[in-house]
Design a protein around this motif. Structure first.
Motif, mmCIF file in Angstrom:
data_model
loop_
_atom_site.group_PDB
_atom_site.id
_atom_site.type_symbol
_atom_site.label_atom_id
_atom_site.label_comp_id
_atom_site.label_asym_id
_atom_site.label_seq_id
_atom_site.Cartn_x
_atom_site.Cartn_y
_atom_site.Cartn_z
ATOM 1 N N THR A 170 -15.962 27.113 -7.634
ATOM 2 C CA THR A 170 -15.994 28.280 -7.899
ATOM 3 C C THR A 170 -16.591 28.294 -9.574
ATOM 4 O O THR A 170 -16.489 29.547 -10.197
ATOM 5 C CB THR A 170 -14.330 29.278 -7.624
ATOM 6 N N GLY A 171 -16.284 27.442 -10.394
ATOM 7 C CA GLY A 171 -16.676 26.871 -11.718
ATOM 8 C C GLY A 171 -14.856 27.130 -13.188
ATOM 9 O O GLY A 171 -15.105 27.183 -13.380
ATOM 10 N N ALA A 172 -14.387 27.045 -12.469
ATOM 11 C CA ALA A 172 -12.672 27.409 -12.457
ATOM 12 C C ALA A 172 -12.630 25.924 -13.605
ATOM 13 O O ALA A 172 -11.350 26.318 -13.983
ATOM 14 C CB ALA A 172 -12.052 27.909 -11.672
ATOM 15 N N ALA A 173 -12.827 24.928 -12.844
ATOM 16 C CA ALA A 173 -12.585 23.707 -13.177
ATOM 17 C C ALA A 173 -14.633 22.550 -13.269
ATOM 18 O O ALA A 173 -15.331 23.549 -12.512
ATOM 19 C CB ALA A 173 -12.321 23.253 -12.163
ATOM 20 N N ASP A 174 -14.349 22.076 -14.901
ATOM 21 C CA ASP A 174 -15.799 21.392 -15.058
ATOM 22 C C ASP A 174 -15.900 20.287 -13.882
ATOM 23 O O ASP A 174 -16.930 19.550 -13.554
ATOM 24 C CB ASP A 174 -16.049 21.224 -16.079
ATOM 25 N N VAL A 175 -14.788 19.805 -13.345
ATOM 26 C CA VAL A 175 -14.634 18.076 -12.837
ATOM 27 C C VAL A 175 -13.340 18.171 -12.425
ATOM 28 O O VAL A 175 -12.758 18.897 -12.469
ATOM 29 C CB VAL A 175 -14.626 16.978 -14.466
ATOM 30 N N CYS A 176 -13.133 17.613 -11.289
ATOM 31 C CA CYS A 176 -12.230 17.278 -10.295
ATOM 32 C C CYS A 176 -12.001 15.926 -9.615
ATOM 33 O O CYS A 176 -12.733 15.033 -9.904
ATOM 34 C CB CYS A 176 -11.300 18.178 -9.062
ATOM 35 N N PHE A 177 -10.975 14.973 -9.887
ATOM 36 C CA PHE A 177 -10.749 14.430 -9.003
ATOM 37 C C PHE A 177 -9.858 14.923 -7.488
ATOM 38 O O PHE A 177 -9.276 15.768 -6.840
ATOM 39 C CB PHE A 177 -9.595 13.280 -9.310
ATOM 40 N N THR A 178 -10.819 14.454 -6.043
ATOM 41 C CA THR A 178 -10.629 14.086 -4.975
ATOM 42 C C THR A 178 -10.749 13.520 -3.958
ATOM 43 O O THR A 178 -11.153 12.469 -4.690
ATOM 44 C CB THR A 178 -12.091 15.995 -4.275
ATOM 45 N N ALA A 179 -10.743 13.688 -3.200
ATOM 46 C CA ALA A 179 -10.863 13.113 -2.171
ATOM 47 C C ALA A 179 -12.599 12.605 -1.457
ATOM 48 O O ALA A 179 -13.233 13.213 -1.132
ATOM 49 C CB ALA A 179 -9.987 12.816 -0.461
ATOM 50 N N LYS A 180 -12.846 11.126 -1.156
ATOM 51 C CA LYS A 180 -14.502 11.099 -1.514
ATOM 52 C C LYS A 180 -14.877 11.308 0.083
ATOM 53 O O LYS A 180 -15.717 11.766 0.391
ATOM 54 C CB LYS A 180 -14.355 9.052 -0.869
ATOM 55 N N SER A 181 -13.724 11.744 1.054
ATOM 56 C CA SER A 181 -13.550 12.563 2.259
ATOM 57 C C SER A 181 -14.366 14.290 2.526
ATOM 58 O O SER A 181 -15.163 14.233 2.916
ATOM 59 C CB SER A 181 -12.442 11.810 3.331
ATOM 60 N N VAL A 182 -13.927 14.095 1.575
ATOM 61 C CA VAL A 182 -14.384 15.739 0.838
ATOM 62 C C VAL A 182 -16.168 15.824 0.363
ATOM 63 O O VAL A 182 -16.902 16.468 1.306
ATOM 64 C CB VAL A 182 -13.506 16.705 0.017
ATOM 65 N N VAL A 183 -16.736 15.092 0.209
ATOM 66 C CA VAL A 183 -18.022 14.680 -0.817
ATOM 67 C C VAL A 183 -18.525 14.275 0.143
ATOM 68 O O VAL A 183 -20.031 14.857 0.306
ATOM 69 C CB VAL A 183 -18.237 14.315 -2.190
ATOM 70 N N LEU A 184 -18.421 13.138 0.960
ATOM 71 C CA LEU A 184 -18.717 13.317 2.591
ATOM 72 C C LEU A 184 -19.190 13.805 3.565
ATOM 73 O O LEU A 184 -20.212 13.873 4.375
ATOM 74 C CB LEU A 184 -18.701 11.756 3.022
ATOM 75 N N ASP A 185 -18.615 15.131 3.265
ATOM 76 C CA ASP A 185 -18.954 15.934 4.316
ATOM 77 C C ASP A 185 -20.220 16.323 4.704
ATOM 78 O O ASP A 185 -21.122 16.758 3.328
ATOM 79 C CB ASP A 185 -17.656 17.468 4.121
ATOM 80 N N PRO A 186 -20.736 16.737 5.676
ATOM 81 C CA PRO A 186 -22.408 17.124 5.294
ATOM 82 C C PRO A 186 -22.361 18.951 4.661
ATOM 83 O O PRO A 186 -23.585 18.891 4.380
ATOM 84 C CB PRO A 186 -22.959 17.543 6.622
ATOM 85 N N ALA A 187 -21.540 19.553 4.380
ATOM 86 C CA ALA A 187 -21.421 21.114 4.451
ATOM 87 C C ALA A 187 -21.585 20.912 2.541
ATOM 88 O O ALA A 187 -22.085 21.541 1.772
ATOM 89 C CB ALA A 187 -19.935 21.635 4.428
ATOM 90 N N MET A 188 -20.802 19.848 2.655
ATOM 91 C CA MET A 188 -21.406 19.121 1.036
ATOM 92 C C MET A 188 -22.403 18.863 0.268
ATOM 93 O O MET A 188 -22.110 18.645 -0.991
ATOM 94 C CB MET A 188 -19.994 18.737 0.122
ATOM 95 N N LYS A 189 -23.045 18.484 0.654
ATOM 96 C CA LYS A 189 -24.218 17.686 0.292
ATOM 97 C C LYS A 189 -24.887 18.491 -0.699
ATOM 98 O O LYS A 189 -25.039 19.965 -0.246
ATOM 99 C CB LYS A 189 -25.097 17.231 1.683
ATOM 100 N N GLY A 190 -25.263 18.136 -1.977
ATOM 101 C CA GLY A 190 -26.271 18.860 -3.108
ATOM 102 C C GLY A 190 -25.488 19.864 -3.260
ATOM 103 O O GLY A 190 -26.109 20.188 -4.719
ATOM 104 N N LYS A 191 -23.953 19.472 -3.523
ATOM 105 C CA LYS A 191 -23.426 20.408 -4.210
ATOM 106 C C LYS A 191 -22.287 19.426 -5.583
ATOM 107 O O LYS A 191 -21.608 18.959 -5.164
ATOM 108 C CB LYS A 191 -22.365 20.870 -3.868
ATOM 109 N N GLY A 192 -23.126 19.473 -5.898
ATOM 110 C CA GLY A 192 -22.888 18.861 -7.632
ATOM 111 C C GLY A 192 -23.377 16.744 -7.437
ATOM 112 O O GLY A 192 -23.787 16.565 -6.436
#
Length: 246
Positions: A170-192
């Protein structure tokens, strides 16, 4: 009398249709969707997932929440429940998770985390380390890089990894620490863009346990067994988890 007979006839079907209630740490929210679909396809049984931080879910379980299975982001919380006799057996590790640094901007990402010192970075989202093991791992990494004091004023804490992800998207943070499983979700492809952070903190051993209050112990154990199956292990690997030896 006839109504009673009809009720008795349908009781087995009602029991069969009852969903297994699985409390899931937020890091596993997306992989759980894939696991849930595979489990239902294999067994015909449905799951109901309740997502939150490991600490918050543990508190709910201690207060009597009617969950059947608990997938934690670490071994500490389920081990505590086991010590309090709130589980049917000791927890077992079902996967090992890892951190990533994630941004939706063009910020240069590097393993030394120096980007966090950039004046263009106003907010860094981290899960609350008091209730979220991935937040604890992120703070450990910041401490090792001797950055905690220098970026403390930029840190915004999310209740869980799910809220951290929301802050970033939502733009409330510029960068974050998250789980690798989150960014590998197909729905997150191309999001950052993201950077793998595989070291600098204790391995995040994620535990699963059947809870004492379960009304479906056999189905709960069936799900635990499923998590060790080749199908489930393939899904976990696709989402970036490392696997325990069988």
């Amino acid at each position: 009398m006839r109504g009673l007979i009809l009720l008795l006839l349908f009781v087995p079907e009602l029991v069969q249709a009852q969903k297994l209630r699985v409390a899931v740490a937020a890091n596993a929210q997306f992989v759980m969707e894939a696991l849930q679909a595979a489990f239902q396809k294999q067994t015909g049984q449905q799951l109901e997932t309740i997502v939150g931080s490991s600490g918050k879910l543990t508190t709910q379980i201690q207060q009597g929440a009617p969950y059947d299975v608990f997938l934690s982001a670490d071994m500490s919380y389920p081990t505590t429940l086991y010590g309090q006799k709130l589980t049917l057996a000791a927890p077992v590790v079902y996967a090992y998770g890892s951190l990533v640094l994630w941004t939706t901007t063009n910020l240069p990402l590097s393993a030394d985390l120096s980007v966090l010192l950039s004046p263009t970075v106003r907010h860094v989202a981290i899960a609350n380390p008091n209730v979220a093991p991935y937040g604890e791992a992120a703070m450990t990494l910041l401490n090792k890089r001797k950055l905690t004091g220098r970026v403390q004023s930029k840190i915004v804490y999310g209740e869980s990894i799910a809220q951290v992800n929301q802050y970033l998207l939502t733009g409330a943070a510029d960068v974050c620490f998250t789980a690798k499983s989150v960014v590998l979700d197909p729905a997150m492809k191309g999001k950052g863009r993201w950077l793998d952070l595989p070291a600098g903190y204790k391995p995040i051993a994620q535990g699963v346990v059947v809870l004492q209050r379960t009304t479906q112990p056999r189905l709960a154990q069936q799900f635990i067994t499923f998590l060790r199956s080749p199908a489930a292990r393939r899904i976990l690997q696709q989402f970036g988890y490392k696997l325990p030896t069988t």
